[in-house]
Design an enzyme around this catalytic site. Structure first.
Site: not given
Ligand code: C2G
Length: 129
Positions: A44, A46
């Site tokens: 990802k 990340k």
């Molecule tokens: N999120 C949120 N508000 C934020 C930050 C994150 O609602 N200020 C939500 C994201 O939209 C996501 C969840 O929290 O639904 C987890 O965020 P992340 O850990 O950043 O997930 P991400 O890296 O986007 O991974 O297959 C899907 C991916 O694994 C998603």
């Protein structure tokens, strides 16, 4: 029993994550979280500061979370939905539309992100003191 599924890295857990998990759980009775493994995070592009086993332990301690499963690939979602009898798939709306292919298997819900907070912003603030 309504089963809800979501995925994420959940590094540096903050209220944006908690509010997403809380709203996702409120849509059903059972919330499964597909937690990105350290190796999948590399795919990802990340990097998680906190290793998978600790992120998993943290998530499992949250009242809204029932089960944490590893997210190891982009391709596992359909199989996860089928094998866990998922009724509703939930993601924050930064992913709006990206997972609409799951509509053939379950309901797909994109929830508004919590504004002005993110793991990367927190890391930056820590770095800059
Ligand atoms: N999120 C949120 N508000 C934020 C930050 C994150 O609602 N200020 C939500 C994201 O939209 C996501 C969840 O929290 O639904 C987890 O965020 P992340 O850990 O950043 O997930 P991400 O890296 O986007 O991974 O297959 C899907 C991916 O694994 C998603």
């Amino acid at each position: 029993m309504i089963t809800v599924l979501t995925y994420g890295t959940f590094d540096f857990l903050h209220v944006g994550h908690i509010r997403l998990l809380k709203r996702a759980k409120a849509l059903g009775d059972h919330l499964i979280v597909g937690l990105s493994t350290d190796s999948f995070n590399l795919i990802k592009h990340k990097s998680a500061f906190i290793p998978y086993d600790q992120r998993k332990e943290i998530l499992e301690s949250i009242r809204y979370v029932d089960i944490v499963i590893p997210e190891e690939s982009w391709e596992q979602k359909i199989q996860d939905v089928l094998s866990h009898n998922v009724d509703i798939f939930v993601m924050g709306d930064d992913w709006e539309g990206e997972f609409d292919f799951l509509k053939d298997y379950c309901q797909v819900v994109y929830l508004p992100r919590t504004q002005d907070i993110s793991s990367s912003a927190l890391k930056g603030q820590l770095r800059n003191g």
